[in-house]
Each structure stands twice: as structure tokens, then as C-alpha cells.
Scaffold this active site. Structure first.
Site, mmCIF file in Angstrom:
data_model
loop_
_atom_site.group_PDB
_atom_site.id
_atom_site.type_symbol
_atom_site.label_atom_id
_atom_site.label_comp_id
_atom_site.label_asym_id
_atom_site.label_seq_id
_atom_site.Cartn_x
_atom_site.Cartn_y
_atom_site.Cartn_z
ATOM 1 N N ASP A 1 0.836 -1.201 0.000
ATOM 2 C CA ASP A 1 0.000 0.000 0.000
ATOM 3 C C ASP A 1 0.873 1.253 0.000
ATOM 4 O O ASP A 1 1.493 1.585 1.011
ATOM 5 C CB ASP A 1 -0.907 0.009 1.245
ATOM 6 C CG ASP A 1 -1.829 1.214 1.257
ATOM 7 O OD1 ASP A 1 -2.930 1.100 0.687
ATOM 8 O OD2 ASP A 1 -1.448 2.269 1.801
ATOM 9 N N TYR B 1 3.517 9.574 -0.624
ATOM 10 C CA TYR B 1 4.586 8.949 0.158
ATOM 11 C C TYR B 1 5.965 9.095 -0.500
ATOM 12 O O TYR B 1 6.983 8.867 0.151
ATOM 13 C CB TYR B 1 4.310 7.454 0.412
ATOM 14 C CG TYR B 1 2.991 7.139 1.098
ATOM 15 C CD1 TYR B 1 2.206 8.140 1.666
ATOM 16 C CD2 TYR B 1 2.525 5.839 1.171
ATOM 17 C CE1 TYR B 1 0.986 7.846 2.258
ATOM 18 C CE2 TYR B 1 1.309 5.530 1.780
ATOM 19 C CZ TYR B 1 0.548 6.548 2.318
ATOM 20 O OH TYR B 1 -0.659 6.253 2.911
ATOM 21 N N LYS C 1 -2.459 5.942 -4.436
ATOM 22 C CA LYS C 1 -3.540 6.898 -4.143
ATOM 23 C C LYS C 1 -3.316 8.241 -4.837
ATOM 24 O O LYS C 1 -2.161 8.657 -5.012
ATOM 25 C CB LYS C 1 -3.634 7.135 -2.623
ATOM 26 C CG LYS C 1 -3.584 5.853 -1.818
ATOM 27 C CD LYS C 1 -3.803 6.041 -0.343
ATOM 28 C CE LYS C 1 -3.527 4.746 0.402
ATOM 29 N NZ LYS C 1 -2.131 4.576 0.839
ATOM 30 N N HIS D 1 -7.286 9.800 -1.995
ATOM 31 C CA HIS D 1 -6.650 9.825 -0.674
ATOM 32 C C HIS D 1 -7.488 10.567 0.369
ATOM 33 O O HIS D 1 -7.443 10.251 1.561
ATOM 34 C CB HIS D 1 -5.268 10.491 -0.802
ATOM 35 C CG HIS D 1 -4.251 9.960 0.157
ATOM 36 N ND1 HIS D 1 -2.925 9.810 -0.161
ATOM 37 C CD2 HIS D 1 -4.355 9.540 1.441
ATOM 38 C CE1 HIS D 1 -2.275 9.313 0.877
ATOM 39 N NE2 HIS D 1 -3.116 9.151 1.865
HETATM 40 N N1 LIG Z 1 -5.242 6.425 3.363
HETATM 41 C C1 LIG Z 1 -4.734 7.165 4.326
HETATM 42 O O1 LIG Z 1 -5.105 8.327 4.519
HETATM 43 C C2 LIG Z 1 -3.691 6.558 5.229
HETATM 44 C C3 LIG Z 1 -3.281 7.235 6.393
HETATM 45 C C4 LIG Z 1 -2.325 6.639 7.213
HETATM 46 C C5 LIG Z 1 -1.798 5.409 6.862
HETATM 47 N N2 LIG Z 1 -2.185 4.780 5.711
HETATM 48 C C6 LIG Z 1 -1.605 3.459 5.285
HETATM 49 O O2 LIG Z 1 -1.690 2.547 6.370
HETATM 50 C C7 LIG Z 1 -0.383 2.053 6.695
HETATM 51 C C8 LIG Z 1 -0.280 1.704 8.175
HETATM 52 O O3 LIG Z 1 -0.633 2.802 8.988
HETATM 53 P P1 LIG Z 1 0.432 3.667 9.836
HETATM 54 O O4 LIG Z 1 1.751 3.587 9.187
HETATM 55 O O5 LIG Z 1 -0.187 5.004 10.009
HETATM 56 O O6 LIG Z 1 0.415 3.004 11.289
HETATM 57 P P2 LIG Z 1 0.658 1.551 11.927
HETATM 58 O O7 LIG Z 1 0.847 0.540 10.851
HETATM 59 O O8 LIG Z 1 -0.440 1.357 12.916
HETATM 60 O O9 LIG Z 1 1.983 1.745 12.783
HETATM 61 C C9 LIG Z 1 3.242 1.914 12.216
HETATM 62 C C10 LIG Z 1 4.217 2.214 13.354
HETATM 63 O O10 LIG Z 1 4.296 1.097 14.252
HETATM 64 C C11 LIG Z 1 5.638 0.604 14.304
HETATM 65 N N3 LIG Z 1 5.533 -0.876 14.305
HETATM 66 C C12 LIG Z 1 5.344 -1.681 13.254
HETATM 67 N N4 LIG Z 1 5.236 -2.963 13.630
HETATM 68 C C13 LIG Z 1 5.390 -2.993 14.968
HETATM 69 C C14 LIG Z 1 5.410 -4.030 15.927
HETATM 70 N N5 LIG Z 1 5.218 -5.302 15.561
HETATM 71 N N6 LIG Z 1 5.607 -3.689 17.220
HETATM 72 C C15 LIG Z 1 5.792 -2.408 17.587
HETATM 73 N N7 LIG Z 1 5.776 -1.370 16.724
HETATM 74 C C16 LIG Z 1 5.583 -1.663 15.419
HETATM 75 C C17 LIG Z 1 6.334 1.156 13.084
HETATM 76 O O11 LIG Z 1 7.714 1.382 13.322
HETATM 77 P P3 LIG Z 1 8.884 0.697 12.426
HETATM 78 O O12 LIG Z 1 8.597 1.020 10.984
HETATM 79 O O13 LIG Z 1 10.114 1.330 12.943
HETATM 80 O O14 LIG Z 1 8.794 -0.774 12.710
HETATM 81 C C18 LIG Z 1 5.615 2.488 12.893
HETATM 82 O O15 LIG Z 1 6.167 3.465 13.740
HETATM 83 C C19 LIG Z 1 0.529 3.195 6.227
HETATM 84 O O16 LIG Z 1 1.861 2.808 6.080
HETATM 85 C C20 LIG Z 1 -0.135 3.567 4.917
HETATM 86 O O17 LIG Z 1 0.201 2.652 3.905
HETATM 87 C C21 LIG Z 1 -3.132 5.345 4.905
#
Ligand SMILES: NC(=O)c1ccc[n+]([C@@H]2O[C@H](COP(=O)([O-])OP(=O)(O)OC[C@H]3O[C@@H](n4cnc5c(N)ncnc54)[C@H](OP(=O)(O)O)[C@@H]3O)[C@@H](O)[C@H]2O)c1
Length: 275
Positions: A49, A54, A79, A112
């Protein structure tokens, strides 16, 4: 439930989407993104994704190509950013994303953010892009029930997906019910609250019961609610850990406990007041 890392769900346009994907928001372009994607594919993920916002579409495309996994076995989402809304700009934005990805088609192309006034023209462009074969499936992000109703009133094309912030601390039950009723697949972003609630005592307690990590419990919770989930990490050990969520099942009682943690937490953008 019998799910595996290869499990997919059929979207309303007939395309199969893998339930687990790697998110690459805030994954720096260059080798960091390439390595994360390569590692995820090696660990069995088949869904990535990204977004034009990004800045790492090129690296995602390169890593997919270099992985040796056949293109048709990897599901790539990107997106359209806010500055590209409107009919013609949206057509151009998709072309540019395809060029940066170096791919012949996008598996899922998402709006987005529901940008006022322009979003319905943008949606028409996505319908056209799907008709042309530039994207196999189309959808939206950050659409509330209100935004979805507006779209459905104006268009016969139903979004395949609505990608929203969703986790036990932001349990969007009404939106989930609405989407299930319209055959719109809900996708959970920030499924691990970006780490903010991984230390919550109730999450820790449930995790201990299954000998799993808090991150795995939160990802599994979304899967058991029927969502597609896209956890982000740049670290190989965490990418692997986040994929190991298919060898346990959270009981009904523990699901209810996790359901009760809702506190309207937003770690990303909150679209509630977006007109
Ligand atoms: N459509 C939208 O508007 C939108 C908005 C936000 C996000 N997204 C998508 O959703 C994806 C995921 O959401 P997100 O990145 O916001 O948040 P998330 O996946 O909930 O959290 C990511 C964070 O958690 C850490 N992490 C990952 N695995 C872990 C584990 N097993 N234990 C402890 N910490 C861990 C990562 O650090 P490290 O990388 O250092 O491991 C990073 O800091 C994004 O990457 C993006 O593709 C979309």
C-alpha cells in the site's frame, strides 16, 4: 476462520484483494522502501500500500519487479493526492503514478482524501480509468458514511474499498455496518495505532493469553472484523511478526473486550468534519 497470509477477499468489481498488506507511509524512498517491500514479499505478503504522497512509488515498483514474484501475484495500491483532484488532473495523476511505479496497471487506485467540490469529478475519472484498464479496482480513503452516501447518490459505480483509520481505539462500527451493507470493503490503516496504544493493559492481557504481541492482537482484531489490514514497518523482524497473525483466533469474549476500548483516538487525519 481458516485464514492464511495468502487469503483474499473478492471486491465488488470481482478483483481479489489479499487481506494483509504492507503499508509504506513514512518509509523513506530509496533502499529503505525497496528492502521493506522485498522483505515483505519474502515473508509471504502479496499486497503493498503506497501513495503518490509517500514519495516511494518508484521504489515499490522496483522492489516488486526485482522480487521475482510474478506481477499478477502482487496487489499494488496507490492513491491520488489532494492537488490532483478534478477529472483531467486525476487522469494525469494516474498516468504519473503508473510511470513512477513502472507497472502496466494499478491493482487498486484510491482517492486519498474527500476534497470538497472536486471529489465527484475525480470519482468519475477513476471510473473511466478502471474502464480503460489502468486500474483493476477503485476506491476511496477517509470517507465517512456521509461522504459515501453523497458518492453513491451521484454515481452507479460503487467504490471497491474505503480505507480508513481503524483499530480497537477507533472502532468505527457504524461505518463498518454501512460498508458491509453496500459491499464496500473496509480497509484498516494505522491498525496498530502507530504504536500509541501497544502498551495498553487490556491489549497486553489479551496478547499474553495467546502468546502473541500487542501488534499481532490488533492486526488480528481487524481481520476478525472482516477488514483488510495494512500494518507498516521498515524492520524485517516486525514485518515478519505482523504477518504471523493466522495461527490463532481471538475468542468472542476477548473480541468484546477489545471492542470496548474505543475512545475515538485519531493518530492520523480525522475526516469527521470534512464538509
Ligand atoms: N489512506 C490514508 O489516509 C492513510 C493514512 C495513514 C496510513 N495509511 C496506510 O496505512 C499504513 C499503516 O498505517 P500507519 O503507518 O499510520 O500506522 P501503523 O501501521 O499502525 O503503525 C506503524 C508504526 O508502528 C511501528 N511498528 C510496526 N510494527 C510494529 C510491531 N510489531 N511492534 C511495535 N511497533 C511496530 C512502526 O515502526 P517501524 O517502521 O520502525 O517498525 C511504525 O512506527 C501506512 O503505512 C499507509 O500505507 C493510509
Amino acid at each position: 476462520m481458516g485464514l492464511t497470509i495468502s487469503s483474499t477477499r473478492k471486491l465488488n468489481s470481482g478483483v481479489e484483494i489479499p487481506l494483509l498488506g504492507l503499508g509504506v507511509f513514512q518509509t523513506p524512498p530509496g533502499t529503505v522502501t525497496q528492502k521493506a517491500v522485498r522483505f515483505a514479499l519474502e515473508a509471504g505478503y502479496r499486497h503493498i500500500d503506497t501513495a503518490s504522497l509517500y514519495g516511494n512509488e518508484e521504489d515499490v515498483g522496483r522492489a516488486v519487479k526485482d522480487s521475482g514474484v510474478p506481477r499478477e501475484q502482487v496487489f499494488v495500491t496507490t492513491k491520488l493526492w489532494n492537488s490532483d483532484h478534478g477529472y483531467d488532473p486525476a487522469l494525469r495523476a494516474c498516468e504519473q503514478s503508473l510511470r513512477r511505479l513502472g507497472l502496466g496497471y494499478i491493482d487498486l487506485y484510491l482517492i486519498h482524501w474527500p476534497v470538497l467540490e472536486l471529489r465527484s469529478e475525480t470519482w468519475k475519472a477513476l471510473v473511466e480509468l478502471q474502464r480503460r484498464g489502468a486500474c483493476r479496482a477503485i476506491g476511496v480513503c477517509n470517507y465517512t458514511v456521509r461522504h459515501l452516501r453523497e458518492l453513491l447518490d451521484a454515481s452507479e459505480a460503487i467504490p471497491d474499498v474505503d480505507q480508513v483509520e481503524f483499530n480497537p481505539f477507533l472502532y468505527q462500527e457504524e461505518l463498518l455496518r454501512f460498508c458491509n451493507g453496500k459491499e464496500i470493503q473496509l480497509e484498516a490503516y494505522s491498525p496498530m495505532t502507530r504504536g500509541h496504544r501497544l502498551g495498553h493493559p487490556m491489549v497486553l492481557e489479551v496478547a499474553r493469553r495467546y502468546s502473541k504481541s500487542p501488534a499481532q492482537v490488533m492486526i488480528r482484531w481487524s481481520l476478525q472484523h472482516g477488514l483488510v489490514v495494512i500494518p507498516k514497518s521498515v524492520r524485517p523482524e516486525r514485518i515478519k511478526e505482523n504477518g504471523e497473525v493466522f495461527d490463532f483466533e481471538i475468542s468472542e469474549a476477548d473480541m468484546a473486550t477489545l471492542d470496548s476500548l474505543g475512545e475515538d483516538l485519531h493518530v492520523a487525519w480525522d475526516p469527521t468534519d470534512e464538509p
